[in-house]
Design an enzyme around this catalytic site. Structure first.
Site, PDB file in Angstrom:
ATOM      1  N   GLU A   1       7.142  -1.617  18.968  1.00  9.17           N
ATOM      2  CA  GLU A   1       7.034  -2.458  20.350  1.00  9.17           C
ATOM      3  C   GLU A   1       5.709  -1.694  21.021  1.00  9.17           C
ATOM      4  O   GLU A   1       5.142  -2.533  21.552  1.00  9.17           O
ATOM      5  CB  GLU A   1       8.346  -1.862  21.178  1.00  9.17           C
ATOM      6  CG  GLU A   1       9.436  -2.721  21.002  1.00  9.17           C
ATOM      7  CD  GLU A   1      10.220  -2.253  19.471  1.00  9.17           C
ATOM      8  OE1 GLU A   1       9.792  -1.309  19.066  1.00  9.17           O
ATOM      9  OE2 GLU A   1      10.937  -3.297  19.104  1.00  9.17           O
TER      10      GLU A   1
ATOM     11  N   HIS B   1      22.180  -2.156  22.555  1.00  7.15           N
ATOM     12  CA  HIS B   1      21.560  -3.387  22.501  1.00  7.15           C
ATOM     13  C   HIS B   1      21.940  -4.146  23.901  1.00  7.15           C
ATOM     14  O   HIS B   1      21.672  -5.370  23.977  1.00  7.15           O
ATOM     15  CB  HIS B   1      21.850  -4.365  21.400  1.00  7.15           C
ATOM     16  CG  HIS B   1      21.328  -3.941  20.052  1.00  7.15           C
ATOM     17  ND1 HIS B   1      22.044  -2.849  19.547  1.00  7.15           N
ATOM     18  CD2 HIS B   1      20.481  -4.269  19.250  1.00  7.15           C
ATOM     19  CE1 HIS B   1      21.282  -2.436  18.283  1.00  7.15           C
ATOM     20  NE2 HIS B   1      20.468  -3.496  18.155  1.00  7.15           N
TER      21      HIS B   1
END
Lengths: 331, 464
Positions: free
Chosen positions: A67, A136
């Site tokens: 990321e 998540h």
């Protein structure tokens, strides 16, 4: 304009978002999409399905699982004149790129005295409700709404899913779009010619006189459902969809609260230090002498989001809790 | 012993007119409480007390114009010990035997109610058994502070007859003060409902808007001053101003009420052919740069100023039952300021200025009025006010005289009308001029002569 003259078709939030991406890619050659699994796999939530075939690997780029790396690449591309759309799989993973977002994307305009703009759009999924457990499922958009230098959007309707990306790309500075995971399958009618929407103002999604329910994103459908339940009992709730989490549009919700004298804030984030706390504080600052009840909040339980369905449901704001809070403030 | 004096509200203010008292003799006041409305010729201003005390006696009547420093009222010192209060107010009480229970300060203190106390303070007051509605706030804007609550608690504890109980006969039987929402408190203040008299509560035990509205609807039903209200000055007050109005509204309200209360207005009006003026301006403006061009409004001001010089009986003030002519013609120009305020600053010696100078002065004055940068001298002593609402599209303005002036000229929009002249009908630009006159100072004939002269002057614009 009537429904007779505007073609409407049944679509989903996912398809509306895909249409917005397709339009952006087709209209401006500087626009490209990159992220984990956005190309060959079609996006981990299938938002970008088919776009690789349509626009090719230069414009729809799969990235390594890094990321910080690919968000940083997006920042650089934006500075260099491109209009990157970076997709991060979930807001939890965006923390790996927080340095790029907070220390680079959000600051460069100010640190360069306005010489360097970062016209970057970052999309990410947020929220719980799909049994994806604590790594998540969190709603951390409130954290991003804390950061000066970026704009934070939360499309909650088909219109906003279709219409927010365009204006976000036109913005000269970084814009973050938070797409709630439970909304992708939401379906309904959408005008064929649905186009750009305002990304400055909150919107009243339902009119009412007895109290104001303030919400956004994945909590909006639950809030509207709660308003339906309340209406059956003769309590008319006004529902404000914040839409723009930064900069907050105080005017819309304070105007509403001054009329209804009561407010409940619904936010999937954790209560402590949350966006709901900010909204509540602003109401108290600006509407204190109009309040007929304390501002109440309906938030997620302060636990890492559980995996088990019944526990996850218990941890999240639900229409029943919203109805109960509304009844409490109406008295 | 402290006295309440006419304050200097600006460097060049040497006198002011007392418009009205906001307190009564015998009232207890605290530092910061508004005591009177004073007209500084620019606008009416609420003047606050600099001391705690009991209003002993008024020394100046409303309407009088007195020099800065003149004692307006005498204040007797206020001691925290409640036993001293009756002694302190006895002189004042003697002059106002029917003034009701004076110790219930805070209720008739000002026409609008101070902001409600914040929740923690209400909680604190409830714990100490202090009824907040009986307290005069010493904080900013009259808000009640923690210190006020503590003082009241101390004052009531050792006394056999606590302050607020003596003032409110029903207090002894009243239950502990209830919690009330901020909106409920505001509504109660606006509707004149005494929160202590609201018996219903919401599900959480607090008073909410619904209960206040319920109490208000039942309270309105009986004869206007309902029996329990007879001892409560708060009930006989007129309803306070609606929300969203600031100090400027209050002062305008006071001034305009005074005008309509005291000044017997008469009105004379005429429609004037502005053909010569507009034609002359069109020609002369051709030679001027865009920024120097003269608008009809400036020419109307200049013509009015010259006319006022011709008719000095309409240019001046009504003071102490007599007309006092102005030392020169200083036309006040009514300017609406964003946010609802209204000011009427003067263009000094308007009649002596050339037309371009009047135009420049008008432009400058309006700009500075809207940005709040007027000079004190401009606010002082307009001798005749002009209110031109033509730019707002109305055809006629029948205005209210700005006290203590004795006349006001209302100007409407320049409208093209069919106009008969010399036996022919043509289309001419016209304007409706309406003079409001103070019938104490002049009669309708004087107003008519004024308008005739003004019309005549407007037919000869080159002389402006």
């Amino acid at each position: 304009m009537t429904s007779a003259t505007v073609a409407v078709r049944e679509t989903t939030y996912r398809e509306a978002m895909r249409d917005a991406l397709r339009e952006a890619l087709a209209e401006d050659e500087r626009v490209f999409l990159m992220g984990e699994d956005v190309g060959r796999y079609g996006g981990c939530f299938a938002v970008s399905l088919g776009l690789l075939e349509e626009f090719g690997p230069e414009r729809v780029r799969d990235t390594p699982l890094s990321e910080s790396g690919f968000v940083g690449a997006g920042v650089g591309a934006a500075i260099a004149g491109m209009r990157p759309i970076v997709e991060i799989m979930t807001v939890n993973f965006s923390l790996l790129a927080l340095d790029q977002i907070l220390n680079n994307a959000a600051t460069l305009q100010h640190m360069s005295g306005g010489q360097v703009h970062v016209p970057l759009v970052i999309r990410m999924t947020t929220g719980a409700g799909r049994q994806l457990a604590a790594q998540h499922s969190h709603s951390l958009e409130g954290w991003y709404a804390h950061i000066p230098g970026i704009k934070v959007l939360a499309p909650a309707t088909l219109e906003d899913a279709r219409g927010m990306l365009g204006p976000a790309l036109e913005d000269p500075d970084p814009v973050l779009l938070f797409e709630h995971g439970t909304l992708y399958n939401a379906s309904g009618p959408l005008a064929e010619d649905a186009g750009p929407v305002d990304i400055q103002r909150a919107v009243v999604r339902r009119q009412g006189r007895d109290l104001t329910l303030i919400s956004y994103g994945g909590s909006l459908p639950k809030t509207l459902a709660a308003a339906e339940t309340l209406a059956a009992d003769g309590i008319e709730a006004e529902v404000v969809d914040l839409r723009v989490l930064r900069p907050l549009d105080d005017a819309t919700f304070t105007e509403s609260v001054r009329r209804t004298h009561r407010a409940v804030v619904v936010d999937e984030g954790w209560r402590s230090g949350s966006l709901s706390a900010e909204v509540s504080a602003r109401i108290t600052e600006q509407c204190f002498y109009d309040l007929d009840s304390p501002v109440l909040r309906v938030c997620s339980a302060e636990v890492p989001m559980p995996y088990a369905r019944h526990l996850e449901e218990a941890a999240l704001p639900q229409p029943e809790a919203i109805v109960a809070a509304a009844r409490a403030v109406v008295g | 012993m402290a006295d309440f004096t006419m304050p200097s509200l600006g460097a060049d203010m040497d006198a002011g007119t007392l418009v009205e008292w906001l307190v009564r003799e015998g009232d207890t006041v605290h530092r910061g409480d508004p005591m009177a409305v004073v007209d500084t010729d620019k606008s009416a201003i609420e003047v606050e007390s600099f001391d705690d005390g009991v209003v002993e006696r008024f020394l100046v009547e409303p309407g009088a114009r007195v020099a800065v420093g003149t004692t307006l009222a005498s204040l007797a010192p206020l001691d925290d010990a409640p036993t001293k209060v009756p002694a302190a107010r006895s002189p004042g009480a003697a002059t106002t035997p029917a003034a009701g229970p004076p110790a219930r300060h805070g209720h008739h203190r000002r026409p609008h109610t101070p902001r409600a106390a914040p929740p923690p303070l209400r909680h604190h007051a409830a714990e100490l058994g202090v009824d907040l509605t009986t307290l005069a706030g010493s904080g900013p804007d009259g808000t009640v502070t923690r210190a006020d609550v503590d003082r009241a608690a101390r004052a009531s504890a050792p006394s056999p007859l606590p302050l607020q109980r003596r003032a409110e006969p029903g207090a002894a039987t009243r239950p502990r003060p209830r919690r009330a929402s901020p909106y409920a408190r505001r509504l109660a203040a606006e509707l004149g409902v005494d929160l202590a008299s609201v018996t219903e509560v919401g599900g959480d035990g607090a008073v909410h808007a619904a209960q206040v509205l319920g109490a208000a609807s039942t309270a309105v039903a009986p004869v206007p001053p309902p029996p329990p209200a007879a001892t409560s000055p708060a009930r006989v007050e007129p309803p306070p101003k609606p929300r969203g109005t600031g100090a400027s509204r209050t002062t305008i309200a006071a001034l305009m009420s005074r005008a309509k209360r005291e000044i017997p207005h008469y009105y004379v009006a005429t429609t004037v052919d502005l053909g010569p003026l507009t034609e002359w301006l069109r020609r002369s403006n051709r030679e001027r740069g865009v920024s120097e061009r003269i608008l009809p409004a400036a020419a109307l001001l200049k013509a009015t100023a010259l006319t006022a010089r011709d008719h000095p009986e309409l240019n001046g003030f009504w003071v102490d039952r007599a007309f006092v002519p102005g030392d020169d013609v200083h036309l006040g120009v009514a300017v609406h300021v964003r946010g609802g305020a209204l000011v009427a600053p003067a263009i000094h010696r308007t009649a002596d200025l050339t037309l371009p100078e009047v135009m420049a002065a008008l432009r400058d004055l309006v700009a500075r009025a809207r940005s709040g940068r007027l000079r004190r001298a401009e606010l002082a002593d307009p001798t005749l006010t002009v209110t031109d609402l033509g730019d707002q599209g109305v055809e006629e303005v029948i205005g209210v005289i700005y006290p203590p002036q004795v006349a006001l000229l209302g100007i409407g929009r320049v409208v093209e009308r069919p106009w008969a002249m010399d036996g022919l009908i043509g289309v001419r630009p016209t304007v409706r001029l309406t003079l409001s006159g103070d019938h104490r100072a002049t009669d309708g004939a004087a107003g008519a002569r004024f308008l005739n002269t003004l019309e005549e002057r407007l037919q000869h614009p080159e002389a402006l």
